[in-house]
Design an enzyme around this catalytic site. Structure first.
Site, PDB file in Angstrom:
ATOM      1  N   CYS B  84       0.846  -1.183   0.000  1.00 38.07           N
ATOM      2  CA  CYS B  84       0.000   0.000   0.000  1.00 38.07           C
ATOM      3  C   CYS B  84       0.884   1.236   0.000  1.00 38.07           C
ATOM      4  O   CYS B  84       2.023   1.199   0.431  1.00 38.07           O
ATOM      5  CB  CYS B  84      -0.884   0.013   1.238  1.00 38.07           C
ATOM      6  SG  CYS B  84       0.071  -0.222   2.735  1.00 38.07           S
ATOM      7  N   CYS B 152      42.908 -19.535  12.608  1.00 41.19           N
ATOM      8  CA  CYS B 152      42.704 -18.937  13.916  1.00 41.19           C
ATOM      9  C   CYS B 152      41.479 -18.043  13.890  1.00 41.19           C
ATOM     10  O   CYS B 152      40.965 -17.692  12.847  1.00 41.19           O
ATOM     11  CB  CYS B 152      43.906 -18.095  14.288  1.00 41.19           C
ATOM     12  SG  CYS B 152      44.257 -16.889  13.008  1.00 41.19           S
ATOM     13  N   CYS B 155      41.622 -14.806  11.867  1.00 39.81           N
ATOM     14  CA  CYS B 155      41.354 -14.839  10.423  1.00 39.81           C
ATOM     15  C   CYS B 155      39.887 -14.519  10.177  1.00 39.81           C
ATOM     16  O   CYS B 155      39.523 -13.834   9.230  1.00 39.81           O
ATOM     17  CB  CYS B 155      41.630 -16.219   9.841  1.00 39.81           C
ATOM     18  SG  CYS B 155      43.222 -16.881  10.266  1.00 39.81           S
ATOM     19  N   ASP B 596     -16.030  -9.280 -21.014  1.00 39.59           N
ATOM     20  CA  ASP B 596     -15.718  -8.006 -21.641  1.00 39.59           C
ATOM     21  C   ASP B 596     -15.418  -8.310 -23.106  1.00 39.59           C
ATOM     22  O   ASP B 596     -14.787  -9.321 -23.407  1.00 39.59           O
ATOM     23  CB  ASP B 596     -14.497  -7.393 -20.953  1.00 39.59           C
ATOM     24  CG  ASP B 596     -14.127  -6.064 -21.546  1.00 39.59           C
ATOM     25  OD1 ASP B 596     -15.041  -5.250 -21.739  1.00 39.59           O
ATOM     26  OD2 ASP B 596     -12.940  -5.852 -21.837  1.00 39.59           O
ATOM     27  N   ASP B 799     -10.825  -3.012 -16.372  1.00 38.44           N
ATOM     28  CA  ASP B 799     -11.973  -3.693 -15.786  1.00 38.44           C
ATOM     29  C   ASP B 799     -11.827  -3.945 -14.295  1.00 38.44           C
ATOM     30  O   ASP B 799     -12.658  -4.643 -13.719  1.00 38.44           O
ATOM     31  CB  ASP B 799     -12.188  -5.037 -16.496  1.00 38.44           C
ATOM     32  CG  ASP B 799     -12.365  -4.852 -17.989  1.00 38.44           C
ATOM     33  OD1 ASP B 799     -12.898  -3.807 -18.377  1.00 38.44           O
ATOM     34  OD2 ASP B 799     -11.970  -5.749 -18.747  1.00 38.44           O
TER      35      ASP B 799
END
Lengths: 137, 909
Positions: B84, B152, B155, B596, B799
């Site tokens: 919305c 380690c 890293c 339609d 429509d």
């Protein structure tokens, strides 16, 4: 009528009454979920034969995050469906699956597995918006 | 009057919420010679309370923004689930609450947030979590990488730090243990290659790319902080498939275990039935020992093979609810307790006859119900095949042209306006428009249309369809979650999880069902104990267990959703997107359907229909010359004529001295001839002798066509007629709709003559003509007032109100516009056949649901009383718990199998 028959009748009716009370009329425990600092109402729901907790109370209009953890592979609970909201999630076993919602209208919203055998409910209550706003600003 | 002392422009920043406010604002505070303006009283009050907090912020904002753009980042974030316009405000507000935000603009149409922010004060992650706070998700991709050479903990921090420095990386989590990294990033800002480069530059090796996984909208979306769980995730579908397979296997093992053990148990449970030797007969010591063994043997069967009954029942019990597991667990426990008591303490029973055992019930019921559960898992896997197929349609990679280079990149990294190259036989990765080349494309996976479609420059292509013949380039217009396929998947998932109204009946019942069965079992036990034949206790127990075991709440619960899932999935396979269970249920109750005219019954654009010649002119000549005149006109009627001529392979000449006479027609010279093309007024103006052409023209007009007169060198040459032609399958589809018992109504803005002409051709009796677009909804309502359930079929754009007004709105979509808001059902293929198919499918699905529900209610309604022994007084029939177990196990399998029959649904068109 013998004494054992009377005992069975009384015991049976009593048991039936208890079943009815326990499953239908007794008050279910609802969990009220607090609004976290982040502004999200977040809850963890364990899925194993049922949802724990299964009744949760939230405030309307604030984001909700439900973290489902399905601790079983039984097929029943594979999917959780919020049919009033047209939302569903596939719960991968032993993983946290977050479901994010935002419900504006107070009311009760069910969630359940695909069969509807396992059920839970979200109770959405009107938020106390104004008093909270100041704090969050 | 306006206050002119405003400090800078006509827009001021609210220092509290950061919103842009019109200056001068009603809400302001003058402090230390400076004027602060606010969007609302709330902000004004907030500022008054804590001025220091906001002054600093306000001072920062203005200058840095104006003086330099240093450190300002621009970010475009796709947002999911923007429904919305008002949502935009929420998001913008949330983002503006962050520090260092310069500008926020959320574009609703593009579903994107554009944010300008100071990178020192805010991170991309903050913005994303602000969007989340507003209740939305951002589109992002997640990359999983295996990293070699980390020794380690430092890293880990190093890599994470380097990655997070990159713009576009939302979060990075490196795990030393699994030697992997999960990186959330925004495609378009950074790509996988760049991410890999960063890590490799630090001296580490990437050994495995597990791929890119995506969160689908509406579904579980990953959260930046949740990388840990994502670590092993390889796409939810596979994972669940695996879990299902595993569960199936476990259940089968449990079944085999219980099944094999049940054989000796059955043998020794009925020694007289099998005529076993005397030492195995009832009362014998050996048999008693064997029974004791059986009692012990039941424990692993109950606690391993039947463990799910106990865990499930307990979990439900804690939540004060009960389910199938409760019933089975109670039933087998009762049988075990009774039997074990009979073996260990036969003395407590009044007569020896009562000291009977029911171990066979435990073994057989557990075995059968577990088998039923296993079969159900298999069958359910098939039910959800449609969605799996859809997800599987997605292409994995795309060949993109960037900066002159061709790159193969994961589909998640394709961004809008990318140019993508597709070769023959390849899958088209995303939606777009062809910019170069042409081909035929198989779109059957999306539209259900089996004939490949020809595509030329300017045509739309749909992602996941397959390029057949030629190579082409196209521009990506929809990517990620916006592609037609992604939207289809989302719609189908939503529909599958929606509830059909018929389900509400079941919901009401199912809440009470299981406890009611338990109560019924208890009462049956009491009744048999008090009134039953000797030995009462044995009968009472059998009845108690049988009632518990035969009840099948699963069949009830599964009946509707499983059919809905198959039905909606089947629709998607055929290019019909049903939005919800509600739509599906309403679609089979329709009385009338309004179509339609333009774009639904007809093609929606004019084409050449007739060429009539006179005065000895050739048909091709008249058409070629008329088309030549219209060659450069962009009017749809002109285009129809030109296309008609081109279809006949006629060569067109260059028109000269072209002159358009508004309200009349056109005149031009071509091939040395003077051509006039226009209406009757035009012919009269140039005094052209028409003879019988005028009559023929009005006949064409009666048929709903638009006739134009052509004159060549002052002589009438003929008539060229164009019309919006009827789609090839409209007539048969309308006949089908009538056969389905629907009143078919045509609605159109055309005049009555044209409308009736078309209606007659397609076989429609009721016509609503000269209806203005805005009155379509009203006309639908008029039909509804006649007490009819009305469906409206339209294009979803003009429509929309009528579609929304109708009980069922069916939108005929074409191409990539599948998520048409106003519709209940979307037909991807632009044919009326889809309407027929949708109605037939909804009828078939509802029939299937009703069969399932009837079956489930009938089964439980009949099974429960029989199990309780209702037939015993009349016919002496009492069910064995073993039969009950078998019936229960197969009732839910039957429901799923019946639903799967829908997968074979074929339209009867």
């Amino acid at each position: 009528m013998t004494i054992d028959q009377i005992l069975v009748i009384v015991g049976g009716l009593g048991l039936a009454a208890w079943v009815a009370w326990y499953f239908w009329f007794s008050e279910k425990k609802a969990v009220k979920v607090q609004l976290a600092e982040s502004g999200i109402q977040e809850a963890v729901i364990k899925v194993q034969g049922g949802y724990t907790p299964d009744v949760l109370i939230f405030e309307a209009g604030k984001p909700i995050k439900l973290n489902f953890i399905r601790e079983e592979t039984a097929g029943c609970t594979e999917e959780v469906i919020f049919s009033d909201l047209n939302i569903s999630a596939t719960l991968t076993p032993f993983k946290t699956i977050p479901v994010e919602l935002k419900i504006d209208k107070p009311g009760e919203y069910d969630f359940h597995c695909r069969m509807g055998m396992v059920k839970g409910k979200l109770i959405i209550q009107q938020s106390l918006e104004n008093s909270d706003l100041k704090k969050s600003l | 009057m306006l206050n002119q002392e405003k400090p800078h422009s006509s827009a001021a920043h609210d220092p509290v919420c950061g919103m842009e406010v019109k200056s001068p604002s009603k809400y302001y505070i003058n402090l230390l010679d400076k004027r602060y303006e606010f969007c609302s009283e709330k902000c004004q009050n907030e500022f008054a309370l804590y001025p220091n907090k906001y002054i600093e912020k306000a001072n920062n904002v203005q200058p840095s923004y104006k003086t330099t753009s240093y450190g300002i980042e621009k970010l475009s974030l796709p947002i999911i689930g923007l429904h919305c316009i008002s949502c935009i405000n929420n998001i913008e507000k949330e983002i503006k609450k962050l520090d260092g935000i310069k500008n926020v603009h959320v574009n609703y149409a593009a579903q994107t947030a554009h944010v300008e922010f100071k990178s020192g004060e805010t991170t991309t992650e903050d913005i994303i979590s602000a969007i989340k706070n507003a209740g939305y998700q951002t589109g992002k991709s997640t990359l999983k990488l295996g990293i070699n050479g980390m020794h380690c903990g430092s890293c880990v921090t190093k890599i994470e730090k380097e990655l997070k420095k990159k713009s576009g990386v939302i979060s990075a989590a490196v795990d030393l243990g699994s030697e992997s990294a999960i990186i959330n990033y925004i495609p378009g800002l950074i790509d996988t290659k760049e991410i890999k480069n960063v890590i490799e530059k630090l001296g580490y090796k990437i050994f495995d790319t597990a791929g890119v996984s995506k969160g689908y909208p509406g579904k579980a979306a990953e959260e930046p902080g949740k990388e840990k769980e994502e670590k092993i995730k390889e796409g939810p579908v596979d994972e669940n498939q695996k879990a299902r397979e595993k569960e199936y296997k476990t259940l089968m093992h449990k079944f085999i275990f219980a099944g094999i053990l049940s054989l000796p148990v059955i043998l020794f449970s009925y020694p007289d039935l099998w005529g076993l030797p005397a030492q195995f007969q009832k009362g014998a010591d050996l048999l008693k020992t064997i029974w004791l063994g059986m009692s012990l043997l039941s424990l692993p069967v109950m606690l391993w093979s039947g463990s799910q009954f106990y865990t499930g029942a307990w979990a439900a019990f804690k939540n004060r609810s009960a389910n199938m597991h409760t019933l089975i667990a109670t039933g087998i426990s009762a049988a075990w307790l009774y039997s074990t008591a009979a073996v260990l303490f036969p003395g407590i029973f009044p007569s020896e006859k009562l000291a009977d055992v029911f171990f066979d019930v435990i073994f057989v019921v557990v075995a059968l119900v577990v088998l039923g559960m296993a079969l159900e898992i298999r069958a359910k896997g098939k039910s959800s095949e449609a969605i799996k197929k859809l997800i599987g349609l997605q292409a994995k990679t795309a060949r993109v042209q960037r900066e002159g280079k061709e790159l193969d990149i994961p589909i998640e990294e394709v961004v809008l306006d990318d140019t993508i190259i597709v070769r023959p036989g390849e899958k088209i990765p995303v939606d777009g428009i062809i910019t170069d080349g042409s081909s035929t494309v198989d779109e059957s996976m999306i539209t259900g249309e089996s004939i490949p479609v020809e595509k030329n420059t300017g045509d739309e292509v749909i992602g996941a369809s397959i390029n057949k013949t030629g190579s082409f380039k196209f521009k990506a217009t929809k990517v990620g979650k916006d592609t037609a396929l992604a939207q289809i998947i989302q719609m189908v998932e939503q529909a599958q999880s929606s509830k059909a109204p018929i389900q509400r009946v079941v919901d009401n019942v199912s809440g009470y069902f299981v406890p009611a069965v338990i109560i019924m079992a208890i009462l049956s036990f009491v009744t048999w104990y008090v009134f039953g034949p000797v030995p009462q206790l044995v009968y009472a127990l059998i009845v108690f267990v049988t009632v518990l075991v035969i009840a099948c709440p699963c069949a009830l619960g599964l009946a509707t959703p499983i059919s809905l899932m198959v039905g909606v999935g089947k629709g998607a396979e055929n290019g019909i997107l049903i939005r919800s269970g509600d739509a599906l249920e309403t679609a089979q109750k329709l009385d009338a359907i309004v179509l339609d005219k333009t774009g639904t019954i007809t093609e929606g654009k004019p084409s050449l229909t007739d060429v009539i010649v006179s005065n000895g002119f050739e048909e091709d000549e008249v058409l070629a010359l008329s088309a030549s005149v219209e060659k450069f006109s962009e009017h749809p009627l002109a285009e129809a004529i030109v296309k008609g001529a081109e279809d006949k392979n006629l060569t067109l000449a260059e028109p000269k001295e072209f002159n358009a006479i508004p309200g009349y027609g056109v005149e031009a010279n071509a091939n040395g001839k003077k051509i006039l093309l226009g209406n009757l007024k035009m012919m009269k103006k140039f005094s052209i002798q028409l003879d019988n052409l005028e009559e023929q023209s009005s006949k064409l007009a009666d048929e709903g066509k638009t006739p134009m007169f052509a004159a060549i060198d002052g002589k009438a040459a003929g008539i060229i007629a164009v019309a919006d032609i009827i789609k090839p399958d409209s007539i048969s589809a309308i006949a089908q709709l009538k056969k389905l018992g629907l009143e078919v109504v045509m609605i159109t803005g055309d005049n009555r003559r044209t409308a009736n002409a078309i209606a007659k051709q397609v076989g429609i009796d009721r016509v609503l003509s000269e209806v203005l677009p805005e009155d379509k909804a009203f006309n639908v309502q008029k039909l509804q007032n006649e007490g009819k359930k009305v469906a409206m079929v339209g294009d979803g754009i003009n429509d929309a109100p009528a579609l929304a007004q109708a009980d069922i709105g069916l939108a005929i979509g074409t191409g990539t516009d599948v998520a048409i808001e106003a519709s209940d059902i979307t037909l991807i293929k632009g044919s009326l056949k889809g309407v027929v198919l949708a109605i037939q499918l909804s009828k078939a699905t509802m029939k299937n649901i009703k069969e399932n529900l009837f079956g489930a209610f009938f089964y439980n309604g009949l099974g429960l009383p029989i199990a309780a022994g209702l037939l015993y007084p009349f016919f002496g029939i009492l069910l064995s718990p073993i039969i009950a177990g078998a019936a229960m196990a197969f009732s839910s399998v039957t429901v799923v199998t019946n639903a799967n029959r829908l997968r074979r649904f074929k339209a009867k068109v």
